[in-house]
Design a protein around this motif. Structure first.
Motif, PDB file in Angstrom:
ATOM      1  N   GLY A 134       0.131  82.189  26.844  1.00 47.29           N
ATOM      2  CA  GLY A 134      -0.410  83.508  26.491  1.00 47.29           C
ATOM      3  C   GLY A 134       0.684  84.565  26.461  1.00 47.29           C
ATOM      4  N   THR A 139      -2.729  74.142  35.116  1.00 49.03           N
ATOM      5  CA  THR A 139      -3.358  74.819  33.982  1.00 49.03           C
ATOM      6  C   THR A 139      -3.185  76.333  34.010  1.00 49.03           C
ATOM      7  N   ALA A 198      -2.913  74.783  22.072  1.00 50.05           N
ATOM      8  CA  ALA A 198      -4.073  75.119  22.911  1.00 50.05           C
ATOM      9  C   ALA A 198      -4.348  74.039  23.944  1.00 50.05           C
ATOM     10  N   SER A 220       0.467  77.280  32.972  1.00 52.07           N
ATOM     11  CA  SER A 220       0.715  76.988  31.554  1.00 52.07           C
ATOM     12  C   SER A 220      -0.045  77.961  30.660  1.00 52.07           C
ATOM     13  N   ALA A 221      -1.250  78.371  31.056  1.00 49.66           N
ATOM     14  CA  ALA A 221      -1.988  79.379  30.288  1.00 49.66           C
ATOM     15  C   ALA A 221      -1.245  80.706  30.309  1.00 49.66           C
ATOM     16  N   GLY A 239      -1.776  75.072  26.493  1.00 46.97           N
ATOM     17  CA  GLY A 239      -1.893  76.437  27.001  1.00 46.97           C
ATOM     18  C   GLY A 239      -3.270  76.851  27.438  1.00 46.97           C
ATOM     19  N   GLY A 240      -4.291  76.092  27.084  1.00 45.55           N
ATOM     20  CA  GLY A 240      -5.656  76.396  27.513  1.00 45.55           C
ATOM     21  C   GLY A 240      -6.092  77.805  27.177  1.00 45.55           C
ATOM     22  N   ALA A 241      -6.586  78.524  28.182  1.00 45.48           N
ATOM     23  CA  ALA A 241      -7.120  79.870  27.985  1.00 45.48           C
ATOM     24  C   ALA A 241      -6.052  80.861  27.542  1.00 45.48           C
ATOM     25  N   GLY A 242      -4.795  80.540  27.730  1.00 49.71           N
ATOM     26  CA  GLY A 242      -3.730  81.421  27.278  1.00 49.71           C
ATOM     27  C   GLY A 242      -3.719  81.597  25.776  1.00 49.71           C
ATOM     28  N   THR A 243      -4.266  80.633  25.040  1.00 49.92           N
ATOM     29  CA  THR A 243      -4.337  80.745  23.586  1.00 49.92           C
ATOM     30  C   THR A 243      -5.633  81.396  23.126  1.00 49.92           C
TER      31      THR A 243
END
Length: 147
Positions: free
Chosen positions: A32, A24, A81, A27-28, A84-88
């Motif tokens: 991002g 994760t 999202a 990927s974030a 990308g999780g928190a990267g988005t």
């Protein structure tokens, strides 16, 4: 049966799925970074089209917000999202997504009570605290420039 906070925490830890941070976090970072690279490419394009840097920066923000809202409406941003999780969430696109998503869910309730109200569910606190912070910042600048 009475649970202590420690017992409850143990039960919650067992029930919660484990996060695979080795997947994760990178990927974030990648998603991002890709959003930020897109923003830089858009800004460079605006500058090469003849816009001044300040205007190009503002136009880039507006373009990213528009793209995020459009992708949210097309249900593409949620898929990005999910990967990308928190990267988005960090770039300005995350804020636009957070505004548009609840509005889309409640559009069936009408323009005012559905769409209008839900648009400002997220934006309202940001606007209020942003305005208050700007006011306090203005006071600090005002008083320190007098002396």
């Amino acid at each position: 049966m009475k649970l202590t906070p420690k017992d409850y925490q143990g039960m919650a830890d067992k029930a919660a799925p484990s996060t695979k941070s080795y997947i994760t976090i990178p990927s974030a970072f990648v998603i991002g970074g890709a959003i930020c690279m897109l923003g830089q490419a858009i800004q460079t394009l605006y500058i090469t089209m003849g816009l001044e840097r300040d205007i190009a920066s503002s136009s880039t923000s507006v373009t990213l917000i528009l793209l995020s809202a459009l992708l949210t409406g097309l249900q593409v941003y949620d898929k990005i999202a999910r990967y990308g999780g928190a990267g988005t969430l960090v770039p300005i696109t995350g804020f636009a997504n957070a505004m548009v998503s609840p509005a889309l869910e409640f559009k069936s309730e009408g323009l005012v009570l559905g769409l209008g109200v839900k648009l400002f569910t997220i934006a309202g606190p940001v606007i209020v605290y942003g305005t208050a912070a700007g006011f306090v910042y203005g006071l600090i600048i005002f008083f320190f420039r007098l002396y």
